[in-house]
Enzyme design. Sequence first.
Site, PDB file in Angstrom:
ATOM      1  N   ASN A 159      72.212  50.917   8.136  1.00  0.00           N
ATOM      2  CA  ASN A 159      73.451  50.131   8.215  1.00  0.00           C
ATOM      3  C   ASN A 159      73.314  48.650   7.861  1.00  0.00           C
ATOM      4  O   ASN A 159      74.273  48.047   7.398  1.00  0.00           O
ATOM      5  CB  ASN A 159      74.149  50.340   9.568  1.00  0.00           C
ATOM      6  CG  ASN A 159      73.338  49.854  10.729  1.00  0.00           C
ATOM      7  OD1 ASN A 159      72.127  49.727  10.635  1.00  0.00           O
ATOM      8  ND2 ASN A 159      73.997  49.578  11.822  1.00  0.00           N
ATOM      9  N   GLY A 235      67.351  52.157  15.138  1.00  0.00           N
ATOM     10  CA  GLY A 235      68.004  53.396  14.743  1.00  0.00           C
ATOM     11  C   GLY A 235      68.664  54.058  15.930  1.00  0.00           C
ATOM     12  O   GLY A 235      69.004  53.402  16.917  1.00  0.00           O
ATOM     13  N   SER A 236      68.797  55.363  15.849  1.00  0.00           N
ATOM     14  CA  SER A 236      69.554  56.069  16.887  1.00  0.00           C
ATOM     15  C   SER A 236      68.711  56.278  18.149  1.00  0.00           C
ATOM     16  O   SER A 236      67.487  56.392  18.071  1.00  0.00           O
ATOM     17  CB  SER A 236      69.996  57.422  16.339  1.00  0.00           C
ATOM     18  OG  SER A 236      68.860  58.175  15.990  1.00  0.00           O
ATOM     19  N   GLU A 255      65.408  49.172  19.003  1.00  0.00           N
ATOM     20  CA  GLU A 255      66.772  48.620  18.934  1.00  0.00           C
ATOM     21  C   GLU A 255      67.683  49.802  18.624  1.00  0.00           C
ATOM     22  O   GLU A 255      67.712  50.289  17.500  1.00  0.00           O
ATOM     23  CB  GLU A 255      66.878  47.571  17.822  1.00  0.00           C
ATOM     24  CG  GLU A 255      66.012  46.342  18.027  1.00  0.00           C
ATOM     25  CD  GLU A 255      66.564  45.392  19.076  1.00  0.00           C
ATOM     26  OE1 GLU A 255      67.703  45.583  19.542  1.00  0.00           O
ATOM     27  OE2 GLU A 255      65.835  44.455  19.447  1.00  0.00           O
ATOM     28  N   LEU A 256      68.398  50.273  19.642  1.00  0.00           N
ATOM     29  CA  LEU A 256      69.113  51.547  19.488  1.00  0.00           C
ATOM     30  C   LEU A 256      70.638  51.361  19.507  1.00  0.00           C
ATOM     31  O   LEU A 256      71.128  50.271  19.312  1.00  0.00           O
ATOM     32  CB  LEU A 256      68.637  52.507  20.582  1.00  0.00           C
ATOM     33  CG  LEU A 256      67.103  52.643  20.693  1.00  0.00           C
ATOM     34  CD1 LEU A 256      66.709  53.563  21.825  1.00  0.00           C
ATOM     35  CD2 LEU A 256      66.496  53.123  19.384  1.00  0.00           C
ATOM     36  N   CYS A 289      75.726  48.494  15.164  1.00  0.00           N
ATOM     37  CA  CYS A 289      75.287  48.894  16.518  1.00  0.00           C
ATOM     38  C   CYS A 289      76.113  48.237  17.610  1.00  0.00           C
ATOM     39  O   CYS A 289      76.242  48.792  18.698  1.00  0.00           O
ATOM     40  CB  CYS A 289      73.805  48.603  16.690  1.00  0.00           C
ATOM     41  SG  CYS A 289      73.354  46.977  16.125  1.00  0.00           S
ATOM     42  N   GLU A 383      78.151  57.159  20.981  1.00  0.00           N
ATOM     43  CA  GLU A 383      78.298  56.107  19.966  1.00  0.00           C
ATOM     44  C   GLU A 383      79.056  56.702  18.776  1.00  0.00           C
ATOM     45  O   GLU A 383      78.562  57.649  18.151  1.00  0.00           O
ATOM     46  CB  GLU A 383      76.907  55.641  19.532  1.00  0.00           C
ATOM     47  CG  GLU A 383      76.959  54.611  18.432  1.00  0.00           C
ATOM     48  CD  GLU A 383      75.569  54.177  17.969  1.00  0.00           C
ATOM     49  OE1 GLU A 383      74.672  55.023  17.868  1.00  0.00           O
ATOM     50  OE2 GLU A 383      75.419  52.979  17.697  1.00  0.00           O
TER      51      GLU A 383
HETATM   52  P1  NDP Z   1      68.349  57.152  12.546  1.00  0.00           P
HETATM   53  O1  NDP Z   1      67.771  57.106  13.911  1.00  0.00           O
HETATM   54  O2  NDP Z   1      68.848  58.430  12.028  1.00  0.00           O
HETATM   55  O3  NDP Z   1      67.264  56.648  11.487  1.00  0.00           O
HETATM   56  C1  NDP Z   1      66.609  55.419  11.620  1.00  0.00           C
HETATM   57  C2  NDP Z   1      65.281  55.485  10.884  1.00  0.00           C
HETATM   58  O4  NDP Z   1      64.417  56.403  11.569  1.00  0.00           O
HETATM   59  C3  NDP Z   1      65.407  56.000   9.455  1.00  0.00           C
HETATM   60  O5  NDP Z   1      64.494  55.328   8.648  1.00  0.00           O
HETATM   61  C4  NDP Z   1      65.032  57.472   9.623  1.00  0.00           C
HETATM   62  O6  NDP Z   1      64.597  58.078   8.441  1.00  0.00           O
HETATM   63  C5  NDP Z   1      63.911  57.347  10.629  1.00  0.00           C
HETATM   64  N1  NDP Z   1      63.568  58.600  11.308  1.00  0.00           N
HETATM   65  C6  NDP Z   1      64.297  59.736  11.402  1.00  0.00           C
HETATM   66  N2  NDP Z   1      63.621  60.672  12.112  1.00  0.00           N
HETATM   67  C7  NDP Z   1      62.449  60.107  12.482  1.00  0.00           C
HETATM   68  C8  NDP Z   1      61.333  60.547  13.239  1.00  0.00           C
HETATM   69  N3  NDP Z   1      61.297  61.761  13.762  1.00  0.00           N
HETATM   70  N4  NDP Z   1      60.309  59.691  13.424  1.00  0.00           N
HETATM   71  C9  NDP Z   1      60.345  58.447  12.932  1.00  0.00           C
HETATM   72  N5  NDP Z   1      61.373  57.970  12.182  1.00  0.00           N
HETATM   73  C10 NDP Z   1      62.410  58.782  11.966  1.00  0.00           C
HETATM   74  O7  NDP Z   1      69.473  56.031  12.493  1.00  0.00           O
HETATM   75  P2  NDP Z   1      70.516  55.687  11.343  1.00  0.00           P
HETATM   76  O8  NDP Z   1      69.815  55.305  10.076  1.00  0.00           O
HETATM   77  O9  NDP Z   1      71.531  56.769  11.292  1.00  0.00           O
HETATM   78  O10 NDP Z   1      71.142  54.351  11.928  1.00  0.00           O
HETATM   79  C11 NDP Z   1      72.161  54.359  12.849  1.00  0.00           C
HETATM   80  C12 NDP Z   1      71.663  54.093  14.246  1.00  0.00           C
HETATM   81  O11 NDP Z   1      70.962  52.858  14.298  1.00  0.00           O
HETATM   82  C13 NDP Z   1      72.804  53.935  15.224  1.00  0.00           C
HETATM   83  O12 NDP Z   1      72.515  54.631  16.405  1.00  0.00           O
HETATM   84  C14 NDP Z   1      72.835  52.444  15.468  1.00  0.00           C
HETATM   85  O13 NDP Z   1      73.413  52.059  16.682  1.00  0.00           O
HETATM   86  C15 NDP Z   1      71.397  52.092  15.401  1.00  0.00           C
HETATM   87  N6  NDP Z   1      71.237  50.662  15.164  1.00  0.00           N
HETATM   88  C16 NDP Z   1      70.812  49.852  16.183  1.00  0.00           C
HETATM   89  C17 NDP Z   1      70.736  48.480  15.994  1.00  0.00           C
HETATM   90  C18 NDP Z   1      70.228  47.562  17.057  1.00  0.00           C
HETATM   91  O14 NDP Z   1      69.804  46.470  16.715  1.00  0.00           O
HETATM   92  N7  NDP Z   1      70.257  47.934  18.317  1.00  0.00           N
HETATM   93  C19 NDP Z   1      71.142  47.872  14.730  1.00  0.00           C
HETATM   94  C20 NDP Z   1      71.579  48.823  13.749  1.00  0.00           C
HETATM   95  C21 NDP Z   1      71.619  50.162  13.965  1.00  0.00           C
HETATM   96  P3  NDP Z   1      65.593  58.994   7.561  1.00  0.00           P
HETATM   97  O15 NDP Z   1      66.615  58.107   7.010  1.00  0.00           O
HETATM   98  O16 NDP Z   1      64.691  59.551   6.551  1.00  0.00           O
HETATM   99  O17 NDP Z   1      66.158  60.025   8.493  1.00  0.00           O
END
Ligand code: NDP
Length: 485
Positions: A159, A235-236, A255-256, A289, A383
């Site tokens: 994002n 990420g998530s 950072e989730l 997020c 979310e």
């Molecule tokens: P994901 O958790 O799906 O992916 C984040 C990253 O993790 C990607 O690079 C993904 O790769 C990778 N990943 C996926 N599976 C694994 C695994 N098993 N082990 C290690 N890495 C893995 O998140 P999104 O990209 O969909 O982003 C959205 C999420 O991020 C939302 O929940 C949002 O709230 C959060 N977020 C939090 C922020 C914060 O600062 N708190 C800021 C921005 C977003 P791949 O793409 O290949 O699946």
Amino acid sequence: MKELVKETIKKDLFINGEWKTANQYTPLYSPYSGECIAEVPAATLEEVEFALQSAYEARNIIASMPSHRRASILENLVKLLEEKADEAAQILALEAAKPITTAKAEIARTIQTYKFAAEEAKRIHGETIPVDAAPGGEGRIAYTVREPIGVVAAITPFNFPMNLVAHKVGPAIASGNTVVLKPAQQTPLSAFFLAELLQEAGLPAGALNVVTGSGSLIGEKLVTDERVQKISFTGSPEVGIGIRNKAGLKRVTLELGSNAAVIIDKDVDIDSIIARCVSGAFAFQGQVCISLQRIYVHEELYSAFVEKFVAATQKLIIGDPLDASTDVSALISSKDVQRALGWIEEAKQQGAKLAAGGQTKNNILYPTVLLDVDPTLKVSCQEVFAPIVLINKFSSVDEAIELVNDSKYGLQAGIYTQNIHTALKATQQLHVGGVIVNDIPTFRLDHMPYGGVKESGIGREGVKYAIEEMTEQKLIVFNQTNSSV
Ligand code: NDP
């Protein structure tokens, strides 16, 4: 746009300062148009191994580099990004369907983040310890230094492909660490663009390595490899919790996600906050997020607020992310469109009122406003990460604070009020990483300590705070009483 597509047709892995042909490539599609915009490496475990070894071997080179040199590499990067800001923004519009105006704002913030990193590189230091404060400490001098932790694995979401990468790569370089960066599968082009700029900026080989491909394959290797000392993940919650469980004794920053909320008290001039609330809810299609997902309005203002909010929502311009007038474009995937539609349907069936949106056009979900939403419904307690916002009413601020806290997340919350006592109470009672008074929760500057409680994560970013988590504190004690001099 067409020229950019041609230029970025095929990208290679960036490992040990070189562009390496990968064993396999996968097509990358635009979330908006569906057209193929590039071919991108799907790194194998051997290629990730090579990246990890390069980062490991380069760690002493960057760790022993004087801080003014690390700062000047980051300053060079800032200059290059300033020169190429439009190109960088176009990459975001293309790979993430980020409306170009919002994409330009992200690049401006990315520049800020690297500027802060260049500045912070020069002020990483420890402290002196008054050891004689304890019996037995006489005749000794003690101080701490902060040393780089080593190899940082940076795993980033789709994002904010430039600025969230900057929040990991900037502090890591500033504090003398090396990085293996794994960007989201949908947004690799921005990471390769950064690698090109850092190469030109003078970063030593191996200090940044970019590996693209499947998160579950590459991520797993990065998270469990013993050469990695620190995992910085955004990420998530689902993926983040899995990483924490596998990381052993590695340092981990997570950072989730969140379902951020704002409280609007009865003494607020709603006309002055409508535009801000609409932008907090729908900027980048709600895929932020700290996107504004839950709005709690005092019952005395509720009807007027809803009417004005819906009217402003309906004025948003829907369309092509590369068009400067577009406010809302496509969601990141058709799967997310289907998920969001399912959640809206569930809310409607459980008695919520649809006041705007709810319909789709290809991957675009129209900005959606739901009223009278039960807190147990997914659009409230999960979310949404889509252009969906709920507006519910409350009769006392105590009740509103409880509603905000009734969440498994806790990233940031906002409260609009003219009453200082109410504001103070909210700052004390809201269980989140940051409380924003007289603004929406969707407020972040890149040097603020930023992070969440509960399932919103652990640790803080914001360049200085990320550096604390990427350095190891070492204690040094001199015993003067044992000197033969
Ligand atoms: P994901 O958790 O799906 O992916 C984040 C990253 O993790 C990607 O690079 C993904 O790769 C990778 N990943 C996926 N599976 C694994 C695994 N098993 N082990 C290690 N890495 C893995 O998140 P999104 O990209 O969909 O982003 C959205 C999420 O991020 C939302 O929940 C949002 O709230 C959060 N977020 C939090 C922020 C914060 O600062 N708190 C800021 C921005 C977003 P791949 O793409 O290949 O699946």
